[in-house]
Scaffold this motif. Sequence first.
Motif, short mmCIF file in Angstrom:
data_model
loop_
_atom_site.label_atom_id
_atom_site.label_comp_id
_atom_site.label_asym_id
_atom_site.label_seq_id
_atom_site.Cartn_x
_atom_site.Cartn_y
_atom_site.Cartn_z
N GLU A 244 -80.01 -13.03 16.61
CA GLU A 244 -80.62 -12.15 15.60
C GLU A 244 -81.67 -12.86 14.77
O GLU A 244 -82.74 -12.31 14.49
CB GLU A 244 -79.52 -11.60 14.70
N ALA A 245 -81.40 -14.12 14.37
CA ALA A 245 -82.36 -14.84 13.54
C ALA A 245 -83.66 -15.10 14.27
O ALA A 245 -84.73 -15.14 13.66
CB ALA A 245 -81.75 -16.17 13.08
N ILE A 246 -83.60 -15.28 15.59
CA ILE A 246 -84.80 -15.52 16.39
C ILE A 246 -85.54 -14.22 16.63
O ILE A 246 -86.78 -14.18 16.62
CB ILE A 246 -84.42 -16.19 17.72
N ALA A 247 -84.82 -13.12 16.86
CA ALA A 247 -85.45 -11.83 17.12
C ALA A 247 -86.39 -11.43 16.00
O ALA A 247 -87.45 -10.84 16.24
CB ALA A 247 -84.38 -10.76 17.32
N ALA A 248 -86.01 -11.76 14.76
CA ALA A 248 -86.85 -11.40 13.61
C ALA A 248 -88.19 -12.12 13.62
O ALA A 248 -89.11 -11.71 12.92
CB ALA A 248 -86.09 -11.71 12.32
N GLU A 249 -88.30 -13.20 14.41
CA GLU A 249 -89.53 -13.98 14.46
C GLU A 249 -90.40 -13.65 15.67
O GLU A 249 -91.39 -14.34 15.93
CB GLU A 249 -89.19 -15.47 14.46
N LEU A 250 -90.02 -12.62 16.44
CA LEU A 250 -90.77 -12.24 17.63
C LEU A 250 -91.62 -11.01 17.34
O LEU A 250 -91.11 -9.88 17.34
CB LEU A 250 -89.80 -11.96 18.79
N PRO A 251 -92.90 -11.18 17.06
CA PRO A 251 -93.75 -10.04 16.69
C PRO A 251 -93.95 -9.08 17.86
O PRO A 251 -93.93 -9.47 19.03
CB PRO A 251 -95.08 -10.71 16.31
N GLY A 252 -94.09 -7.81 17.52
CA GLY A 252 -94.39 -6.81 18.54
C GLY A 252 -93.19 -6.30 19.30
O GLY A 252 -93.36 -5.55 20.27
N LEU A 253 -91.98 -6.67 18.88
CA LEU A 253 -90.78 -6.20 19.55
C LEU A 253 -89.87 -5.50 18.54
O LEU A 253 -89.86 -5.84 17.37
CB LEU A 253 -90.03 -7.36 20.20
N HIS A 254 -89.13 -4.53 19.03
CA HIS A 254 -88.18 -3.81 18.18
C HIS A 254 -86.77 -4.36 18.41
O HIS A 254 -86.38 -4.65 19.54
CB HIS A 254 -88.20 -2.31 18.50
N ILE A 255 -86.02 -4.49 17.32
CA ILE A 255 -84.65 -5.01 17.37
C ILE A 255 -83.66 -3.86 17.41
O ILE A 255 -83.74 -2.92 16.61
CB ILE A 255 -84.37 -5.91 16.15
N VAL A 256 -82.72 -3.94 18.34
CA VAL A 256 -81.67 -2.93 18.45
C VAL A 256 -80.33 -3.67 18.49
O VAL A 256 -80.11 -4.52 19.36
CB VAL A 256 -81.83 -2.08 19.73
N ARG A 257 -79.46 -3.37 17.54
CA ARG A 257 -78.14 -4.01 17.53
C ARG A 257 -77.24 -3.40 18.59
O ARG A 257 -77.36 -2.20 18.89
CB ARG A 257 -77.49 -3.86 16.15
N ALA A 258 -76.35 -4.22 19.15
CA ALA A 258 -75.45 -3.75 20.20
C ALA A 258 -74.02 -3.75 19.70
O ALA A 258 -73.63 -4.58 18.89
CB ALA A 258 -75.56 -4.67 21.42
N ARG A 259 -73.23 -2.81 20.21
CA ARG A 259 -71.81 -2.75 19.89
C ARG A 259 -71.02 -2.54 21.17
O ARG A 259 -71.29 -1.60 21.90
CB ARG A 259 -71.53 -1.62 18.88
N PRO A 260 -70.06 -3.42 21.48
CA PRO A 260 -69.75 -4.67 20.78
C PRO A 260 -70.84 -5.71 21.04
O PRO A 260 -71.41 -5.75 22.14
CB PRO A 260 -68.42 -5.11 21.39
N ALA A 261 -71.12 -6.52 20.05
CA ALA A 261 -72.23 -7.47 20.16
C ALA A 261 -71.80 -8.77 20.82
O ALA A 261 -70.74 -9.30 20.50
CB ALA A 261 -72.78 -7.76 18.76
N PRO A 262 -72.61 -9.31 21.74
CA PRO A 262 -72.33 -10.66 22.26
C PRO A 262 -72.41 -11.68 21.13
O PRO A 262 -73.30 -11.61 20.28
CB PRO A 262 -73.46 -10.88 23.27
N GLU A 263 -71.46 -12.61 21.10
CA GLU A 263 -71.40 -13.60 20.03
C GLU A 263 -71.84 -14.98 20.52
O GLU A 263 -71.74 -15.28 21.71
CB GLU A 263 -69.98 -13.68 19.46
N ARG A 264 -72.30 -15.79 19.59
CA ARG A 264 -72.66 -17.17 19.92
C ARG A 264 -72.37 -18.07 18.73
O ARG A 264 -72.28 -17.58 17.58
CB ARG A 264 -74.16 -17.28 20.29
N THR A 265 -72.21 -19.34 19.00
CA THR A 265 -72.14 -20.34 17.95
C THR A 265 -73.26 -21.34 18.17
O THR A 265 -73.53 -21.73 19.31
CB THR A 265 -70.79 -21.09 17.95
N GLU A 266 -73.90 -21.72 17.11
CA GLU A 266 -74.92 -22.77 17.18
C GLU A 266 -74.28 -24.06 16.69
O GLU A 266 -73.65 -24.08 15.62
CB GLU A 266 -76.12 -22.40 16.32
N ARG A 267 -74.40 -25.13 17.48
CA ARG A 267 -73.68 -26.36 17.17
C ARG A 267 -74.61 -27.57 17.27
O ARG A 267 -75.61 -27.54 17.97
CB ARG A 267 -72.50 -26.56 18.14
N VAL A 268 -74.21 -28.62 16.57
CA VAL A 268 -74.84 -29.92 16.76
C VAL A 268 -73.83 -30.80 17.46
O VAL A 268 -72.64 -30.80 17.10
CB VAL A 268 -75.31 -30.53 15.42
#
Length: 293
Positions: A244-268
Amino acid sequence: MELQQMRYVVAVAETGGFTRAAERCHVVQSALSHQIARLEKELGARLFDRTSRSVRLTVAGEAFVPVARQALAAAERARAEVAAATGEVRGRLAVGAISTVAAVDLARELGDFRGRYPQVRVGLQMEMSDPLIEKVREGTLDVAFVGLVPGARPSGVRERVLARGELVAVVPPGHALAGREWTTLARLARETFVDFTAGSAARRQRDEAFRAAGLSSEVSFEVTTVEFLAKLVRAGLGIGMVPEAIAAELPGLHIVRARPAPERTERVVWSALGPSPAAVAFLEGLGVDPGGS
């Protein structure tokens, strides 16, 4: 066997030629070739198959190069540890990151780190999550920022979860879903997808959510970067799913939320053998305690 000989072998393997390797190592080609020949004689095996058009690793060379990289990294680590014992952080900080890293402002963090520790050589590689984890395991990278499904437990590394989030669909203007705020996975499954390469951690984040819902999907275009994914979606070749955080930075595209949404964790992640002094300083700058499991 000398460290310099190992450096020469690794340089030839990575550049694909003796001339380019000599340029990288700042030596004349004859000296580099002589040292590699000496090493091959000592080992009793040829490390490279040489022709007039190419240089390729032999089976023995394929076995030697990863261990040589580890030996070179260990030698550099030893120098860094001695410097750290005298109160100076130096050596290298090799960082890897996925193209969708969003939990930290990586450019700012790297800039701040280099300002604090000018004696450290800082480098960055962009890659998919699985290769990044492997490079941390083998010591090629010190730290990597990756994206994984919540239940994933990579071996041979230590880790900290930096952020949890969801994938959202991105569609081009004029698409039937472009005016909707949310939709179901079943509706998305009817679309053609632009996605990351099969088997990659980025792909598994979406695949596992669809599989859990009893759904399948058609992927016609496979990419390795979110930027090219966005280009193909803008061209109307399919839809994509990105953090979701990356989608907001992609110009010219529309964001559509999904249910149930695929989940991810960002890790170091960093080596299970323990981070270098430079990696310790970098992780602590992120607010991560590298001493834990």
